[in-house]
Design a protein around this motif. Sequence first.
Motif, short mmCIF file in Angstrom:
data_model
loop_
_atom_site.label_atom_id
_atom_site.label_comp_id
_atom_site.label_asym_id
_atom_site.label_seq_id
_atom_site.Cartn_x
_atom_site.Cartn_y
_atom_site.Cartn_z
N LEU A 198 0.89 -1.08 0.02
CA LEU A 198 -0.07 0.14 0.10
C LEU A 198 0.99 1.42 0.01
O LEU A 198 0.35 2.36 -0.62
N TRP A 199 1.98 1.29 0.56
CA TRP A 199 2.93 2.34 0.50
C TRP A 199 3.57 2.48 -0.81
O TRP A 199 3.75 3.59 -1.42
N ARG A 200 3.73 1.10 -1.49
CA ARG A 200 4.25 1.55 -2.79
C ARG A 200 3.32 2.01 -3.82
O ARG A 200 3.69 3.02 -4.47
N LYS A 201 1.97 1.79 -3.67
CA LYS A 201 0.75 2.18 -4.31
C LYS A 201 0.90 3.66 -4.12
O LYS A 201 0.64 4.69 -5.14
N PHE A 202 0.76 4.26 -2.74
CA PHE A 202 0.64 5.53 -2.52
C PHE A 202 1.99 6.39 -2.92
O PHE A 202 1.72 7.41 -3.33
N SER A 203 3.19 5.77 -3.05
CA SER A 203 4.08 6.34 -3.68
C SER A 203 3.85 6.99 -5.07
O SER A 203 4.30 7.86 -5.57
N GLU A 204 3.40 5.89 -5.72
CA GLU A 204 2.82 6.11 -7.23
C GLU A 204 1.86 7.40 -7.27
O GLU A 204 1.98 8.22 -8.14
N GLN A 205 0.96 7.24 -6.48
CA GLN A 205 -0.12 8.27 -6.45
C GLN A 205 0.45 9.61 -6.28
O GLN A 205 0.14 10.58 -6.80
N ILE A 206 1.12 9.86 -5.27
CA ILE A 206 1.54 11.06 -4.75
C ILE A 206 2.75 11.75 -5.76
O ILE A 206 3.07 12.91 -5.89
N GLU A 207 3.44 10.87 -6.31
CA GLU A 207 4.59 10.95 -7.29
C GLU A 207 4.06 12.07 -8.34
O GLU A 207 4.73 13.04 -8.53
#
Length: 240
Positions: A198-207
């Motif tokens: 989930l933190w990996r996915k969040f990284s993509e979203q905020i990037e």
Amino acid sequence: MRFPALLTAKIAKARIERILRPTPHGQLLRFGDPAEVLHSGSDHPVSHERIREVIASPAPVIWIGGSEPLDHPGIAHFVRAIASSGHYIFLETNGTLLRRRIHEFQPSPRVFLTVRLDASRTPQFDRAVEGLRAARLSGFFTAVHSLVDENSELSEVDRLRELFLELDVDGWMITTGSTDEGAASKTGEARKLIPSTLWRKFSEQIESELFLHAKGKETHPFAPARKPDAESCEEDVKVA
């Protein structure tokens, strides 16, 4: 590392809003530079109206960065005002003043003290790590934001991973500020080292949102959603 269950729900709602309604209703992130809200060297805000605008934002995440937040005497009051509105706050700092100013903040499950730590270690690296330790010992939720480019060494990123696991940080985000294909590929490889899906996915979203903010553009739609893997569904939740 565990991702907040309530934030997961808020992000899902923002994604639905983005499909059904135009921005800003579907925004994931509202970026706030404290220099635009707080007087330098003073506890008083530049404008209460600007603070109200931030609080009224439909975005579930308020990302406070740009100028170093801890250089502003009034930043703790600003954070408390936003936290009381129900937003999740990521206060991004270089961490060098965190240990000295930690007593001014109040622990909250909606506030992530986010320290910028990259694979290329700076002279301030050790002080930033000390700030992270102080925040964890004081009961704060902590996160790390690391930037990766085409020249980053994955072995160094892996060393960061071991350090963050030792520090027991709550979250880790890896992004790139470059559109270079090599940087995007290296960032994707580096994200695999984040223990939480989930933190990996969040990284993509905020990037994408942070990158476009840096370019002075409006937030653009999320990338097409990928099918979640089993790890996403089975992951426990640490905060709500």
